[in-house]
Structures are given as structure tokens and as C-alpha cells.
Design an enzyme around this catalytic site. Structure first.
Site: not given
Ligand code: GUN
Length: 281
Positions: A51, A95, A118
Site C-alpha cells: 500500500k 490493517q 476502507d
Molecule cells: N486486511 C485484509 N484485507 C483488508 C482490507 O481490505 N482492509 C483492511 N483494513 N485490512 C485488511
């Protein structure tokens, strides 16, 4: 045909880089995403690195805040509150997964809806499920719709089958497909006669986290197969679909890696810019 999320994401990121420059000129500020990671889960660390790299590619500032594995829920929420109040932070991502003793739902709800990249905050969930589209949309489902649209795949009137009913992927992608006027069926671990249902799918989305679960006999000839799975098998990334056997039967299929994953990250960047614009315009 291979639906390459990697290619589409790289095309979209090129445009986004120019857009971020324009935003900087107009506002005098650069969009800034803060990512919180708890502990040292290697998979989470690798996702967060991905990311961060993508942010850098398009010129979005990003800060990773690493909290210890034994951080309390209170400390985590205090960190989020600080970021909510910080006018220099435009997007916040915590996360997942979080350690088991932390109430994930409560923590995620503490992120300001206006910085929720998100799309998990109740206000954004409400906007999605009432079709108002006035909030952020979860990244993976949004990325899947981008992929289908970019390939000019007809969705309206088609049978779309989603395997998996998670709040992150299964449910929101079903809602987005419904809004595109597909006839949507959601299947899950208790579904009976799964193969009968999947064999009628014009569009099959698989998001269950089971390596090579969908085999060639479960797929309708000419179907569009979207594989959301990321499973590590013998050190290699493998999807929820048995790619080698299904690829010749499907009209379109997303590979793993290089399919849905890059689009999820691309939509995270889109959502960060959206949250930035909420704060500036
Ligand atoms: N962990 C796995 N997928 C995601 C996601 O889409 N958002 C977040 N914040 N954590 C994740």
C-alpha cells in the site's frame, strides 16, 4: 482471456498521479494516508508495504504507524482519535486482522467516516446499502466492478454468483453487482448443491480463502471468473480458483497474483483521494 488487474491498476495510477499533482496545485496540500499496523504478522506487513509503495507511485504521502502486538484497545483507539483530529491526515486505515483480544468492530467504528478509506464505518456502509453512494466503497468490491467495466463485460441481467459472505468482500460485491442489475446469488459454507448454483453463473466471484476450491466442473463455459483468494501454498500465492483448469473454460479470469489484488490497492488510493476532497471541497 486474462483480466489483468495489474495492467488496469497501472493505467489508472498514471492518471491518478497527474490528478494528485492538480490537487496539490489547487489546495497547496498533498493527500496523506495514515496506516496503523498492530504487531508483526508477516502477511499484514507485506500488504502494508504494498500500500505504501502504491501511495508513493502516485504521490500520496503515507505514514505507517506500527503498534506493539500487546497494545491495548484503548491505546489503539487513542491513536485513531489523534489521527481523526489531525487536519494533516486525510485517510486512515487500520490493517486487519487485529489481535483476538481487540474488538475489531469497535476499533474500526472509531475511524472518522470522512477518513474511512476502507468503507467500513456505519455511515459509509449505510451509503452503500441504501445505494446513495455518498461515502467510500470497500476497495476490493469496487476494484472488481472497475475490472468488469473496463473489459466491457455485460453485468445487467446476468447471473452473478458470489461465494463468500464477508463484510469486506462477499456482501458489498453482491450489493454492487445488484446495483449493476445482475441477478445475484450469495453462497457460503452452508450452501447445498454449490456446484449446481455455480454452474449457472455468468459471473462467478470467489472470496472464501480456500486454495483452488473452485474447479473446472463448477464453472459454466464462457463464465467470467473473479478470484479474490490469496492463499500461500508452499511459499507461492494461489487463488481460490484452480486457475490452470478453469482458465480454458472461462471467457475471462483474474490471475493470482496480478488480478484483484492490485485493483484493491488502486481503489485504496481512489478512496484516499476521495477522503482528501471531502476535507477540501
Ligand atoms: N486486511 C485484509 N484485507 C483488508 C482490507 O481490505 N482492509 C483492511 N483494513 N485490512 C485488511
Amino acid at each position: 482471456m486474462i483480466l489483468s488487474g495489474k495492467d488496469l491498476a497501472s493505467r489508472l495510477k498514471e492518471n491518478m498521479r497527474l490528478y494528485v499533482k492538480d490537487l496539490e496545485e489547487v489546495t497547496g496540500t498533498t493527500p496523506h494516508l495514515a496506516v496503523i499496523i498492530v504487531g508483526n504478522n508477516p502477511a499484514s506487513q507485506s500488504y502494508v508495504k504494498g500500500k505504501s509503495k502504491a501511495c508513493e507511485e502516485v504521490g500520496i504521502r503515507n505514514t505507517t504507524i506500527t503498534l506493539p502486538e500487546d497494545v491495548t484497545e484503548r491505546e489503539l483507539i487513542q491513536t485513531i482519535s489523534g489521527l481523526n483530529l489531525d487536519p494533516d491526515v486525510h485517510g486512515i486505515l487500520v490493517q486487519l486482522p487485529l489481535p483476538a483480544y481487540i474488538d475489531e468492530h469497535r476499533v474500526m467504528n472509531c475511524i472518522s467516516s470522512r477518513k474511512d478509506v476502507d468503507g467500513f464505518h456505519p455511515a459509509n456502509v449505510d451509503a452503500l446499502y441504501t445505494s446513495k453512494y455518498t461515502g467510500t466503497i470497500p476497495c476490493t468490491p469496487k476494484g472488481i466492478i472497475h475490472l468488469l467495466r473496463d473489459a466491457n463485460i455485460d453485468i445487467a441481467g446476468k447471473n452473478a454468483v458470489v461465494i463468500g459472505r464477508s463484510n469486506i468482500v462477499g456482501l458489498p460485491v453482491a450489493k454492487l453487482l445488484l446495483d449493476e442489475n445482475a441477478t445475484v446469488t450469495i453462497c457460503h459454507s452452508k450452501t447445498q448443491n454449490l456446484k449446481d448454483i455455480t454452474s449457472k453463473a455468468d459471473i462467478l466471484v470467489v472470496a472464501i480463502g480456500k486454495a483452488k476450491f473452485v474447479t473446472e466442473d463448477m464453472v459454466k463455459p464462457g463464465a467470467v471468473v473473479i478470484d479474490v483468494g490469496v492463499n500461500r501454498v508452499d511459499g507461492k500465492l494461489v487463488g481460490d480458483v484452480d486457475f490452470n483448469t478453469v482458465k480454458d473454460k472461462a471467457s475471462y479470469i483474474t490471475p493470482v497474483p496480478g488480478g484483484v489484488g492490485p485493483m484493491t490497492i488502486e481503489c485504496l488510493l481512489e478512496n484516499t483521494i476521495y477522503c482528501f476532497t471531502l476535507q477540501y471541497f
